[in-house]
Design a protein around this motif. Structure first.
Motif, PDB file in Angstrom:
ATOM      1  N   PHE A 103      18.260   0.902 -26.632  1.00 34.61           N
ATOM      2  CA  PHE A 103      17.654   1.398 -25.400  1.00 34.61           C
ATOM      3  C   PHE A 103      17.535   2.920 -25.457  1.00 34.61           C
ATOM      4  CE2 PHE A 103      17.936   2.927 -21.015  1.00 34.61           C
ATOM      5  CZ  PHE A 103      16.915   2.201 -20.431  1.00 34.61           C
ATOM      6  N   LEU A 104      16.371   3.442 -25.094  1.00 34.34           N
ATOM      7  CA  LEU A 104      16.138   4.880 -25.035  1.00 34.34           C
ATOM      8  C   LEU A 104      15.939   5.382 -23.616  1.00 34.34           C
ATOM      9  CD1 LEU A 104      13.604   5.390 -27.978  1.00 34.34           C
ATOM     10  CD2 LEU A 104      16.070   5.777 -27.995  1.00 34.34           C
ATOM     11  N   GLY A 105      15.323   4.564 -22.777  1.00 35.05           N
ATOM     12  CA  GLY A 105      14.965   4.991 -21.421  1.00 35.05           C
ATOM     13  C   GLY A 105      13.622   5.688 -21.442  1.00 35.05           C
ATOM     14  N   GLY A 106      13.612   6.937 -21.890  1.00 32.88           N
ATOM     15  CA  GLY A 106      12.368   7.689 -22.055  1.00 32.88           C
ATOM     16  C   GLY A 106      11.573   7.853 -20.773  1.00 32.88           C
ATOM     17  N   ASP A 107      10.317   8.239 -20.938  1.00 28.65           N
ATOM     18  CA  ASP A 107       9.437   8.486 -19.792  1.00 28.65           C
ATOM     19  C   ASP A 107       9.215   7.237 -18.944  1.00 28.65           C
ATOM     20  OD1 ASP A 107       9.170  11.123 -20.572  1.00 28.65           O
ATOM     21  OD2 ASP A 107       7.311  10.766 -21.683  1.00 28.65           O
ATOM     22  N   SER A 108       9.117   6.079 -19.590  1.00 30.77           N
ATOM     23  CA  SER A 108       8.858   4.835 -18.855  1.00 30.77           C
ATOM     24  C   SER A 108      10.121   4.289 -18.192  1.00 30.77           C
ATOM     25  CB  SER A 108       8.279   3.774 -19.794  1.00 30.77           C
ATOM     26  OG  SER A 108       9.268   3.335 -20.722  1.00 30.77           O
ATOM     27  N   GLY A 109      11.273   4.763 -18.626  1.00 29.05           N
ATOM     28  CA  GLY A 109      12.546   4.269 -18.099  1.00 29.05           C
ATOM     29  C   GLY A 109      13.024   2.997 -18.767  1.00 29.05           C
ATOM     30  N   VAL A 110      12.194   2.403 -19.647  1.00 26.12           N
ATOM     31  CA  VAL A 110      12.561   1.154 -20.324  1.00 26.12           C
ATOM     32  C   VAL A 110      12.213   1.190 -21.819  1.00 26.12           C
ATOM     33  CG1 VAL A 110      12.489  -0.323 -18.272  1.00 26.12           C
ATOM     34  CG2 VAL A 110      10.387   0.087 -19.557  1.00 26.12           C
ATOM     35  N   GLN A 111      12.044   2.391 -22.373  1.00 29.42           N
ATOM     36  CA  GLN A 111      11.711   2.512 -23.795  1.00 29.42           C
ATOM     37  C   GLN A 111      12.863   2.047 -24.673  1.00 29.42           C
ATOM     38  OE1 GLN A 111      10.751   6.657 -24.432  1.00 29.42           O
ATOM     39  NE2 GLN A 111       8.577   6.195 -24.610  1.00 29.42           N
ATOM     40  N   THR A 112      12.497   1.479 -25.821  1.00 32.83           N
ATOM     41  CA  THR A 112      13.470   1.078 -26.825  1.00 32.83           C
ATOM     42  C   THR A 112      12.975   1.518 -28.196  1.00 32.83           C
ATOM     43  OG1 THR A 112      12.447  -1.090 -27.125  1.00 32.83           O
ATOM     44  CG2 THR A 112      14.273  -0.959 -25.555  1.00 32.83           C
ATOM     45  N   ILE A 113      13.865   1.413 -29.173  1.00 30.20           N
ATOM     46  CA  ILE A 113      13.495   1.673 -30.558  1.00 30.20           C
ATOM     47  C   ILE A 113      13.983   0.492 -31.385  1.00 30.20           C
ATOM     48  CG2 ILE A 113      15.588   3.020 -31.009  1.00 30.20           C
ATOM     49  CD1 ILE A 113      13.883   4.749 -32.921  1.00 30.20           C
ATOM     50  N   GLY A 114      13.121   0.025 -32.280  1.00 31.68           N
ATOM     51  CA  GLY A 114      13.488  -1.111 -33.119  1.00 31.68           C
ATOM     52  C   GLY A 114      12.358  -1.497 -34.060  1.00 31.68           C
ATOM     53  N   ALA A 115      12.673  -2.374 -35.003  1.00 33.22           N
ATOM     54  CA  ALA A 115      11.693  -2.894 -35.964  1.00 33.22           C
ATOM     55  C   ALA A 115      11.186  -4.224 -35.430  1.00 33.22           C
ATOM     56  CB  ALA A 115      12.320  -3.056 -37.339  1.00 33.22           C
ATOM     57  N   ARG A 116      10.195  -4.164 -34.572  1.00 37.50           N
ATOM     58  CA  ARG A 116       9.747  -5.329 -33.823  1.00 37.50           C
ATOM     59  C   ARG A 116       8.672  -6.148 -34.524  1.00 37.50           C
ATOM     60  NH1 ARG A 116       8.038  -4.037 -27.763  1.00 37.50           N
ATOM     61  NH2 ARG A 116      10.255  -3.589 -27.610  1.00 37.50           N
ATOM     62  N   PHE A 117       7.621  -5.526 -34.985  1.00 39.80           N
ATOM     63  CA  PHE A 117       6.462  -6.267 -35.485  1.00 39.80           C
ATOM     64  C   PHE A 117       6.294  -6.237 -36.997  1.00 39.80           C
ATOM     65  CE2 PHE A 117       5.236  -4.961 -31.124  1.00 39.80           C
ATOM     66  CZ  PHE A 117       5.255  -6.224 -30.563  1.00 39.80           C
ATOM     67  N   ARG A 118       6.769  -5.196 -37.629  1.00 37.99           N
ATOM     68  CA  ARG A 118       6.632  -5.088 -39.076  1.00 37.99           C
ATOM     69  C   ARG A 118       8.016  -4.933 -39.675  1.00 37.99           C
ATOM     70  NH1 ARG A 118       2.590  -0.446 -40.138  1.00 37.99           N
ATOM     71  NH2 ARG A 118       3.830   0.543 -38.538  1.00 37.99           N
ATOM     72  N   HIS A 119       8.413  -5.884 -40.483  1.00 32.99           N
ATOM     73  CA  HIS A 119       9.749  -5.922 -41.072  1.00 32.99           C
ATOM     74  C   HIS A 119      10.126  -4.570 -41.676  1.00 32.99           C
ATOM     75  CE1 HIS A 119      13.279  -7.740 -42.760  1.00 32.99           C
ATOM     76  NE2 HIS A 119      12.988  -7.208 -43.929  1.00 32.99           N
ATOM     77  N   GLY A 120      11.195  -3.994 -41.185  1.00 35.47           N
ATOM     78  CA  GLY A 120      11.708  -2.754 -41.726  1.00 35.47           C
ATOM     79  C   GLY A 120      11.043  -1.487 -41.215  1.00 35.47           C
ATOM     80  N   VAL A 121      10.051  -1.598 -40.336  1.00 35.23           N
ATOM     81  CA  VAL A 121       9.370  -0.421 -39.792  1.00 35.23           C
ATOM     82  C   VAL A 121       9.868  -0.190 -38.360  1.00 35.23           C
ATOM     83  CG1 VAL A 121       7.158   0.638 -39.218  1.00 35.23           C
ATOM     84  CG2 VAL A 121       7.344  -0.833 -41.239  1.00 35.23           C
ATOM     85  N   VAL A 122      10.654   0.847 -38.190  1.00 31.83           N
ATOM     86  CA  VAL A 122      11.233   1.155 -36.884  1.00 31.83           C
ATOM     87  C   VAL A 122      10.248   1.997 -36.091  1.00 31.83           C
ATOM     88  CG1 VAL A 122      13.146   2.312 -35.709  1.00 31.83           C
ATOM     89  CG2 VAL A 122      13.562   1.035 -37.824  1.00 31.83           C
ATOM     90  N   GLU A 123      10.029   1.588 -34.828  1.00 30.80           N
ATOM     91  CA  GLU A 123       9.082   2.279 -33.956  1.00 30.80           C
ATOM     92  C   GLU A 123       9.666   2.397 -32.556  1.00 30.80           C
ATOM     93  OE1 GLU A 123       4.793   0.834 -35.547  1.00 30.80           O
ATOM     94  OE2 GLU A 123       6.009  -0.725 -34.605  1.00 30.80           O
ATOM     95  N   ILE A 124       9.152   3.348 -31.795  1.00 27.74           N
ATOM     96  CA  ILE A 124       9.515   3.476 -30.377  1.00 27.74           C
ATOM     97  C   ILE A 124       8.545   2.622 -29.578  1.00 27.74           C
ATOM     98  CG2 ILE A 124       9.631   5.053 -28.406  1.00 27.74           C
ATOM     99  CD1 ILE A 124      10.544   7.217 -30.356  1.00 27.74           C
ATOM    100  N   HIS A 125       9.083   1.831 -28.651  1.00 25.36           N
ATOM    101  CA  HIS A 125       8.283   0.930 -27.817  1.00 25.36           C
ATOM    102  C   HIS A 125       8.397   1.351 -26.351  1.00 25.36           C
ATOM    103  CE1 HIS A 125       8.011  -1.569 -31.367  1.00 25.36           C
ATOM    104  NE2 HIS A 125       9.321  -1.468 -31.478  1.00 25.36           N
ATOM    105  N   ASP A 126       7.280   1.274 -25.623  1.00 30.17           N
ATOM    106  CA  ASP A 126       7.266   1.698 -24.218  1.00 30.17           C
ATOM    107  C   ASP A 126       8.157   0.843 -23.327  1.00 30.17           C
ATOM    108  OD1 ASP A 126       5.566   3.838 -24.614  1.00 30.17           O
ATOM    109  OD2 ASP A 126       3.765   2.637 -24.298  1.00 30.17           O
ATOM    110  N   SER A 127       8.428  -0.402 -23.747  1.00 24.61           N
ATOM    111  CA  SER A 127       9.250  -1.304 -22.946  1.00 24.61           C
ATOM    112  C   SER A 127       9.994  -2.271 -23.858  1.00 24.61           C
ATOM    113  CB  SER A 127       8.379  -2.105 -21.983  1.00 24.61           C
ATOM    114  OG  SER A 127       9.148  -3.095 -21.311  1.00 24.61           O
ATOM    115  N   TYR A 128      11.142  -2.745 -23.388  1.00 25.17           N
ATOM    116  CA  TYR A 128      11.870  -3.775 -24.129  1.00 25.17           C
ATOM    117  C   TYR A 128      11.166  -5.127 -24.029  1.00 25.17           C
ATOM    118  CZ  TYR A 128      13.703  -4.986 -19.525  1.00 25.17           C
ATOM    119  OH  TYR A 128      13.816  -5.345 -18.207  1.00 25.17           O
TER     120      TYR A 128
END
Length: 87
Positions: free
Chosen positions: A33-58
């Protein structure tokens, strides 16, 4: 309890592929969990195996699993030396 940056978002679900190995408690993914501007940002490797990205929402839709449920856990107890099982 309010989420803080660094806390964990665990996701359980059912794999679409019936041959995929089922994990304990049907856990399929975890993000930070990051929170960030949206208040619900997360960071993780969601769509591409091994590629970590920041996501606007969990919240997201997966092509690999469905029936997703979200579990939020603070790192504060663990950092304080308290190891509590949620099993």
């Amino acid at each position: 309890e309010e989420m803080e940056p660094g806390d964990l978002v665990f996701i359980s679900g059912t794999y679409n592929n019936p041959h995929k190995k089922v994990h304990a408690h049907d856990m399929v993914h975890v993000e930070i969990f990051l929170g960030g501007d949206s208040g619900v940002q997360t960071i993780g490797a969601r769509f591409r195996h091994g590629v970590v990205e920041i996501h606007d929402s969990y919240l997201f839709e997966s092509k690999n699993y469905h029936n997703m449920k979200y579990y939020f856990r603070s790192l504060r107890p663990w950092l304080a030396g308290v190891c509590k099982s949620w099993c």
